[in-house]
Each structure stands twice: as C-alpha cells, then as structure tokens.
Design a protein around this motif. Sequence first.
Motif, mmCIF file in Angstrom:
data_model
loop_
_atom_site.group_PDB
_atom_site.id
_atom_site.type_symbol
_atom_site.label_atom_id
_atom_site.label_comp_id
_atom_site.label_asym_id
_atom_site.label_seq_id
_atom_site.Cartn_x
_atom_site.Cartn_y
_atom_site.Cartn_z
ATOM 1 N N PRO A 247 33.004 29.473 44.295
ATOM 2 C CA PRO A 247 32.353 29.812 43.029
ATOM 3 C C PRO A 247 33.198 30.752 42.182
ATOM 4 C CG PRO A 247 30.824 30.029 44.874
ATOM 5 C CD PRO A 247 32.184 29.816 45.464
ATOM 6 N N PHE A 248 33.105 30.577 40.891
ATOM 7 C CA PHE A 248 33.879 31.415 39.970
ATOM 8 C C PHE A 248 33.536 32.894 40.133
ATOM 9 C CE2 PHE A 248 33.848 33.698 35.892
ATOM 10 C CZ PHE A 248 35.205 33.679 35.601
ATOM 11 N N ILE A 249 32.260 33.195 40.355
ATOM 12 C CA ILE A 249 31.855 34.598 40.460
ATOM 13 C C ILE A 249 32.524 35.273 41.657
ATOM 14 C CG2 ILE A 249 29.779 34.046 41.810
ATOM 15 C CD1 ILE A 249 28.366 36.315 40.333
ATOM 16 N N TYR A 250 32.739 34.511 42.736
ATOM 17 C CA TYR A 250 33.389 35.076 43.917
ATOM 18 C C TYR A 250 34.863 35.343 43.646
ATOM 19 C CZ TYR A 250 35.294 35.327 48.653
ATOM 20 O OH TYR A 250 35.968 35.726 49.788
ATOM 21 N N ILE A 251 35.558 34.334 43.082
ATOM 22 C CA ILE A 251 36.986 34.495 42.807
ATOM 23 C C ILE A 251 37.218 35.594 41.772
ATOM 24 C CG2 ILE A 251 39.068 33.330 42.017
ATOM 25 C CD1 ILE A 251 38.061 32.381 44.702
ATOM 26 N N HIS A 252 36.378 35.625 40.729
ATOM 27 C CA HIS A 252 36.551 36.636 39.693
ATOM 28 C C HIS A 252 36.311 38.037 40.235
ATOM 29 C CE1 HIS A 252 35.000 39.224 36.400
ATOM 30 N NE2 HIS A 252 36.065 38.740 35.782
ATOM 31 N N THR A 253 35.270 38.194 41.037
ATOM 32 C CA THR A 253 34.977 39.513 41.601
ATOM 33 C C THR A 253 36.105 39.972 42.511
ATOM 34 O OG1 THR A 253 32.613 39.058 41.510
ATOM 35 C CG2 THR A 253 33.327 40.854 42.936
ATOM 36 N N ALA B 110 39.303 39.035 42.375
ATOM 37 C CA ALA B 110 40.449 39.374 41.539
ATOM 38 C C ALA B 110 40.225 40.692 40.806
ATOM 39 C CB ALA B 110 40.715 38.246 40.540
ATOM 40 N N PHE B 111 38.986 40.917 40.342
ATOM 41 C CA PHE B 111 38.668 42.170 39.654
ATOM 42 C C PHE B 111 38.868 43.367 40.582
ATOM 43 C CE2 PHE B 111 35.622 45.508 38.599
ATOM 44 C CZ PHE B 111 35.905 45.732 37.263
ATOM 45 N N LEU B 112 38.398 43.257 41.823
ATOM 46 C CA LEU B 112 38.544 44.370 42.760
ATOM 47 C C LEU B 112 40.013 44.626 43.098
ATOM 48 C CD1 LEU B 112 35.592 43.668 45.226
ATOM 49 C CD2 LEU B 112 35.729 45.441 43.476
ATOM 50 N N VAL B 113 40.800 43.557 43.245
ATOM 51 C CA VAL B 113 42.221 43.739 43.547
ATOM 52 C C VAL B 113 42.923 44.452 42.395
ATOM 53 C CG1 VAL B 113 44.406 42.524 43.918
ATOM 54 C CG2 VAL B 113 42.358 41.803 45.133
ATOM 55 N N HIS B 114 42.667 44.014 41.165
ATOM 56 C CA HIS B 114 43.311 44.656 40.014
ATOM 57 C C HIS B 114 42.772 46.069 39.784
ATOM 58 C CE1 HIS B 114 45.652 41.207 38.801
ATOM 59 N NE2 HIS B 114 44.582 40.433 38.837
ATOM 60 N N MET B 115 41.491 46.256 40.017
ATOM 61 C CA MET B 115 40.941 47.595 39.867
ATOM 62 C C MET B 115 41.532 48.544 40.907
ATOM 63 S SD MET B 115 39.065 49.645 38.210
ATOM 64 C CE MET B 115 38.273 48.457 37.119
ATOM 65 N N ASN B 116 41.714 48.055 42.122
ATOM 66 C CA ASN B 116 42.352 48.884 43.142
ATOM 67 C C ASN B 116 43.777 49.243 42.735
ATOM 68 O OD1 ASN B 116 42.465 49.959 46.009
ATOM 69 N ND2 ASN B 116 44.126 48.472 46.061
ATOM 70 N N LEU C 15 48.121 42.135 45.736
ATOM 71 C CA LEU C 15 48.346 41.143 44.685
ATOM 72 C C LEU C 15 49.042 39.909 45.250
ATOM 73 C CD1 LEU C 15 49.482 43.342 41.657
ATOM 74 C CD2 LEU C 15 47.410 41.957 41.808
ATOM 75 N N ALA C 16 49.999 40.128 46.154
ATOM 76 C CA ALA C 16 50.688 38.991 46.774
ATOM 77 C C ALA C 16 49.723 38.168 47.632
ATOM 78 C CB ALA C 16 51.856 39.492 47.620
ATOM 79 N N LEU C 17 48.826 38.837 48.365
ATOM 80 C CA LEU C 17 47.851 38.115 49.177
ATOM 81 C C LEU C 17 46.874 37.334 48.309
ATOM 82 C CD1 LEU C 17 47.036 40.703 52.001
ATOM 83 C CD2 LEU C 17 48.316 38.567 52.211
ATOM 84 N N LEU C 18 46.484 37.913 47.170
ATOM 85 C CA LEU C 18 45.606 37.193 46.253
ATOM 86 C C LEU C 18 46.289 35.954 45.707
ATOM 87 C CD1 LEU C 18 42.954 37.053 44.649
ATOM 88 C CD2 LEU C 18 44.048 38.468 42.889
#
Length: 392
Positions: A286-292, A294-300, A338-341
Amino acid sequence: MAANDQLDGTDPESPSLEPLVETVSMSSYRTLARDPALNKADEDEWDSTVYETEGMMSWAALFMWHGCAWDNTSIWKSMGVGMIAMIITCAFGYFYPDAVLVEPSQIVRFGSFLTGFVGLLLGFFLSSAMNRWFSCVSEFLTLLEAVRSMQMQMASLGVEQHRVQTLARYGTLSAWLLHLSLELESNDQADFLADTSGKVRREQVWKQLELLRPGLVKDDEKELLYSQGECYGLVWTFVATLIGQMSQDGEIPPVASPTFVRILGIVDDAYSSIREVRSLHMVKPPFIYIHTLAFLVHMNNIITSFSCGISLGLTKTRSMTSILADWMIHYALGLMYLALLELAVSIAQPFTHHHARIPAKRLIRKMERDLNSAAIIADNPPFWDRPDFKST
C-alpha cells in the motif's frame, strides 16, 4: 537429414501446414545471440543475477559502484541536503550565544530515537521485497518449465514434429507476451494508467514482439489475440484446445487416460504461473505504508543532520573525538538507511527497476535453445526407433 527437414517445416505428410515454430541449429542460435539487430537491447540491459560471488568476500566490494545501491543520484542528493542542513545548524550553534545552554547528549538522543524503529521497519520491508522477487522468478521459471515439459510429453508419445512445434511456439509466444506486457506497463506507468482502452499498450507489445522475435505469431492468430488484454494467458487456451483435438484424432491418449490428465496439468501449471506473476506485479504494498516508511527514513536523516550540526557547533564544550564518533554513528547510519530503502524499493519491482529486473529475455532465449536441442535429440534416437503412439 529427416530431422532437419522436419525442423525446417518440410513435413512430407503435412505439406500445407507450415511450421509454427522456426527452429534452427545450435550454431545458428549462437549467431542469433551475436546479432546486434535482435539483441542490442539485451546487451544494454544490466543483468542483476550475473556476478562473481568471490568479489563479495573481499574489500573490493567496498569500491563497487555499477549496479549497487550507491548507483542512485537520489541517495546522494538526500545526503547533500542533509549536509547543508548540518552546516547551517553548526553555524547556528557556533555563533548563537545561548547555544552553550543546550545539552549535546539530549540532542544525540533526540537524533537517535527513530533509529531502532526505522531499522525494524526496513528489515520487514526488505524481507517482504525479497520474497516477492523470488516468487516472481519462481513463477516465471515455472511457465518456462511447462513449455519444456509439454515438448517432452509430446516427444515421448511420438507426436508429429509440426504439432510439437506448434505447442512449443505457443508456449514461447506466451512467455514473450507476458514479459513484454509487464515490462511496458512498468516503464510507462503514467501512460499505462491513462490508456484505459489498452490500445497503445497493445500496439507497443506487438511491435516489440515483432522486433525481438519475428515470425513467432501468424497473422490469423495475431488477429484473435490482438484485441485481448491478457493475451499471454489466452495463448494457453489455444494449447488446451489443440491437445483436445489431438486426443480426438488419436495422436495422444484419450481424455480419460492418466497421460492426458498429466498433459492438461502442464497447461494448468503454466496458466497458474502466469496468473501468479501477474498478481505479484499488479498488487504492490500500500502507498501509505511505503510513504510512511520513506518519510521516517528521511525524517531520521534530517534529525541526524541537525543533531550532528549542533554537536559540531558546540566544539568548545566537547572533544573532537566525541563529535566525530557521533557523526560516524548517526550520520553514516542515515546513509545506510537510505541505501536500504533504495534496495528494498528496487527489489520490490522485479519487472521495473533497472538494478533488480528479472533477466526474462535471457531466460526465454535459453528456453528456446533448449527446445531446439530437445527437438533434434528426440527426432534422432541413438539405438531405437522414434515412438509413434498414433500407429499403435
């Protein structure tokens, strides 16, 4: 030689029926593999499954670039933005007088509170992506194996070569259509969504098929399949009706026999594998899962940049060794996340992403060479006559 005559389509008993598969010698296949007109696209594609494992065991893996997760400009853009944010925060901490009141240890804890949670989510997503990739490969190989098994069954019954060629060509046609359809849908996702009628996509698929494998489909067959959305699955309806007709004509055992059930089971395996590959390609996380995620990775990454910047700005209250240790632990860890994502997202798209794409063209061409070799061997047994079920 009789075998070559039959393989070339000059069956004396069926002069009006042209061979439905153009089988060539192994030397011709080697020439075909070197033909730039047919295989330039294959040469330009990165095959992620062909590599030397010995290099992974040495420090040479640290300097590999092409095909790796680092071979992505988006990762370095994100890290560049993070570096700019760290420099700005460092300048703020160094020149702002009240910055000395900030406790660096609290900032470090604030920058690392997401690390464990993000790492756990990335681990789950990476595991799911790998399972998805291997499932797609397994089902696609099941389709190719069904084509080989069908030819083997026909050879054991001594079915006429033009019939064997027909069945082999239909199986090969199904594999090519499936691969090209999924590849075009993946590469032109926006056009695919806008093309509600599927007309543009069908034109591209058949154009690519004619370019990569000319003569694989006859005009009357193309006319029947062209207007169908999932023609690669309907090709096996041709196969099912053909073996039914062959059973009625006495070329293979009757419908009630175990042998016919086995042959029909091969058709069912091929069709089921097509449906599985199609569903794995269409149903994504689901988009909500992938977006969340990615958001957490970039926020971290952002929080880590700010915490490292504040720590660097407060150099007068901390040792440089402690600051470098924090930078190595947190900022470098953000780069790894980021590389793992990037790795998980690419693997989750087995027909789309350049660095994780299934080598479908190579697998199909390998199957075609196997079919050609098996046809030559089956038509020329070493110490016994060629079987002929129809004459019994």
